[in-house]
Design an enzyme around this catalytic site. Structure first.
Site, PDB file in Angstrom:
ATOM      1  CG  HIS A 266      -0.310   0.452   2.488  1.00  0.00           C
ATOM      2  ND1 HIS A 266      -0.151   1.776   2.825  1.00  0.00           N
ATOM      3  CD2 HIS A 266       0.200  -0.262   3.527  1.00  0.00           C
ATOM      4  CE1 HIS A 266       0.443   1.858   4.024  1.00  0.00           C
ATOM      5  NE2 HIS A 266       0.672   0.628   4.458  1.00  0.00           N
ATOM      6  CB  CYS A 267       1.293   4.143  -1.725  1.00  0.00           C
ATOM      7  SG  CYS A 267      -0.066   4.190  -2.920  1.00  0.00           S
ATOM      8  NE  ARG A 268      -2.548  11.544   0.025  1.00  0.00           N
ATOM      9  CZ  ARG A 268      -3.437  11.779  -0.946  1.00  0.00           C
ATOM     10  NH1 ARG A 268      -3.368  11.073  -2.066  1.00  0.00           N
ATOM     11  NH2 ARG A 268      -4.382  12.693  -0.818  1.00  0.00           N
TER      12      ARG A 268
ATOM     13  N   GLY B  64      -3.091   4.214  -3.267  1.00  0.00           N
ATOM     14  CA  GLY B  64      -3.124   2.987  -4.058  1.00  0.00           C
ATOM     15  C   GLY B  64      -2.423   3.064  -5.396  1.00  0.00           C
TER      16      GLY B  64
ATOM     17  CG  PHE C 132      -1.874   4.948   5.753  1.00  0.00           C
ATOM     18  CD1 PHE C 132      -1.691   3.855   6.574  1.00  0.00           C
ATOM     19  CD2 PHE C 132      -1.903   6.207   6.342  1.00  0.00           C
ATOM     20  CE1 PHE C 132      -1.526   3.986   7.952  1.00  0.00           C
ATOM     21  CE2 PHE C 132      -1.731   6.357   7.710  1.00  0.00           C
ATOM     22  CZ  PHE C 132      -1.548   5.244   8.522  1.00  0.00           C
TER      23      PHE C 132
END
Length: 566
Positions: free
Chosen positions: A511-513, A515, A540
């Site tokens: 995951h990132c911020r 997607g 996130f």
């Protein structure tokens, strides 16, 4: 020979039928009967009088009876209640509520537009609280007058639909201590549970005491008692748990009701009496996506029905394509819109549909713009056809624009590929070159074609609790500001140099911020021989919004070190 058209009900459906009929035939005799004191008032604007967004109560009334007479040559008889429909003689029995007298009025064609009335459940102790509903201008006037004259401090609003949420918001904006009570586990049923958490947070953060999943049991002196035993102080209680079609007069007249309990009408909005039409909240409509009768208490469809009825009365054609249910609401600084089917409705209706969903959270306009904000966008589509089934959007930007695009796609039975190809307007202050709806369709195609796998934010808590292998690919600064408690931090720029830390013998979730970066890494790892990598849709930012409200209201242990909402 000119027609004599009588209309029962003078709000959206009734007033629009009358106005359209006059535009078609200048000689027709048109009379509206309204048992209340107003015709053509803005029902949807009623809650905004509580906060003085609409300052004067008279501003809620769009057309006075004498204006109807002068401008349209339409007679609007307010405070006149229709008691009976004599179908055999084609006459109405009407009571003048000001004089108390009754009289009869004949018709050639009759249009029913009685609307819907607030549902009032027979809770024990109703006489122990100051109970109000919000249906018309007098209702909102009485509520506002009471809370001001009685120096009210605490108000409980029962029901988390459109009216309940708007009433609660406007009362809170006016400085009252407001509790919003919803029996179900979420407010705003047009939105799925995961999307509703964003709205829960917004309401909670703006000072409303939001209680979900705990229905009202009874009332006692100035108190709402919930099923859990919790007691809520309430100087005033506003009942807003929904509406039901006003069918009493129709049923007493022998007009047929449909399977939903609303008035049954045919393709031309005719009842089982060839001289009686019905429109608006009181009728049964055909749902284009459910393929079954439904009810829909919205002004837009009512006005379309009104136009169709007037056309048909004078020999015109009716094109009735069915409804899809499109709606929008502003809740403090968040805008929320939805159209078509959602997951909850698909499951509750028992539809035999195989579907998939994707959630993206791109910026609503070019990120360089100072007012750029993330927009949460959920798209639902059929497998394997890619046919669009519905969408939901929540953010501080123009959610209505995006959902209107999806509503148009739904009208024309469009697919993901159609949505990808749409050419939409673009300039940095308004959107992005690849608009949110195009972006969502591309992601949907990737999922449909199994180019990568995803899990949703609803599944992340279980992954964390089971100590799944989760990689956070955000930058160091983002990680330091908050992360999943068991995540491994490998920034995107370091992934290719740290492949030895990424296992191949078990699922790896990234995951990132929002997607996008994690999706890029998922595809890179797949190209490097990893067949066990899975993207966390929403990432996130989505996790933070999904977890927050239940964490803070249930004292639940968070799965993040800190939340991130930007």
């Amino acid at each position: 020979m000119s027609k004599k058209i009588l209309i029962i009900g003078g709000v959206a459906g009734g007033a629009s039928t009358a106005a359209r009929a006059r535009r078609i035939d200048e000689d027709a005799e048109i009379i509206i009967f309204e048992k209340g004191p107003h015709v053509s008032f803005s029902n949807c604007s009623l809650p905004y009088h509580l906060s003085d967004v609409v300052e004067e109560i008279d501003d809620l009334v769009l057309m006075q009876p004498d204006n109807f007479e002068k401008e349209y040559n339409i007679e609007a008889r307010v405070n006149n209640e229709v008691l009976e429909i004599d179908r055999e003689n084609k006459e109405l029995v009407v009571k003048n509520l000001e004089t108390g007298g009754t009289y009869r009025e004949s018709y050639d064609k009759l249009v029913l537009s009685p609307g819907a009335s607030p549902i009032m459940l027979p809770f024990e102790g109703r006489e122990s609280v100051n109970l109000f509903t919000v249906r018309n201008v007098p209702d909102i006037g009485m509520l506002k007058t009471h809370i001001k004259e009685k120096s009210v401090k605490t108000i409980s609003v029962i029901g988390g639909g459109f009216i309940g949420v708007e009433v609660a918001e406007n009362l809170q904006m006016s400085g009252y201590e407001v509790t919003l009570i919803e029996a179900a586990d979420q407010i705003m049923r047009p939105f799925d549970y995961d999307m509703a958490q964003i709205l829960h947070k917004e309401i909670h953060d703006n000072g409303i005491n939001l209680l979900v999943g705990d229905p009202v049991d009874r009332f006692k002196k100035d108190t709402v008692v919930l099923a859990s035993g919790e007691e809520v102080q309430a100087d005033v209680v506003v009942m807003a748990i929904g509406v039901k079609a006003e069918t009493g007069l129709a049923e007493e007249s022998g007009l047929e009701l449909g399977r939903t309990g609303a008035i049954k009408v045919d393709h031309n909005y005719l009842t089982n009496d060839k001289n009686i039409y019905a429109v608006g909240d009181a009728i049964e409509v055909w749902h284009k996506l459910l393929h079954r009768p439904s009810t829909l208490a919205l002004a837009g469809p009512a006005q379309k029905q009104a136009r169709a009825v007037a056309n048909h009365i004078f020999g015109g054609c009716v094109q009735r394509t069915g409804v899809i249910g499109s709606s929008v609401i502003q809740i403090f600084d968040m805008n929320a819109a939805a159209t078509g089917l959602n997951e909850s409705l698909i499951k509750a209706s028992g539809l035999d549909i195989e579907y998939e969903t994707i959630t993206v959270i791109p910026s609503d306009k070019v990120s360089l713009m100072p007012d750029s904000q993330p927009m949460h966008f959920k798209l639902i589509f059929e497998k394997p056809t890619g046919k669009i089934l519905g969408a939901q959007a929540i953010g501080r930007g123009n959610v209505d624009k995006r959902i209107d695009v999806i509503a148009t796609i739904l009208h024309f039975n469009g697919t993901l590929r159609d949505l990808v190809q749409l050419e939409l307007t673009y300039a940095p202050p308004f959107g992005t070159a690849k608009d949110i709806v195009n972006h969502a369709a591309l992601v949907g195609l990737n999922i449909l074609e199994r180019k990568y796998d995803q899990v949703k934010v609803t599944e992340v808590r279980e992954l964390v609790e089971n100590d799944a292998f989760i990689i956070d690919v955000r930058d160091q600064e983002e990680w330091d500001e908050g992360h999943l408690i068991n995540a491994v931090h490998i920034p995107m720029c370091e992934i290719r140099g740290r492949l030895g830390e990424i296992p191949k013998n078990k699922p790896v979730y990234l995951h990132c911020r929002s997607g996008q970066r994690s999706y890029n890494i998922v595809t890179a790892l797949q190209n490097l021989g990893y067949d066990n990598v899975i993207n966390i849709s929403g990432s996130f930012l989505g996790i933070s919004y999904y977890e927050y409200f239940n964490d803070v209201t249930k004292n639940r242990k968070p799965i993040v070190t800190e939340y991130n909402f930007e």
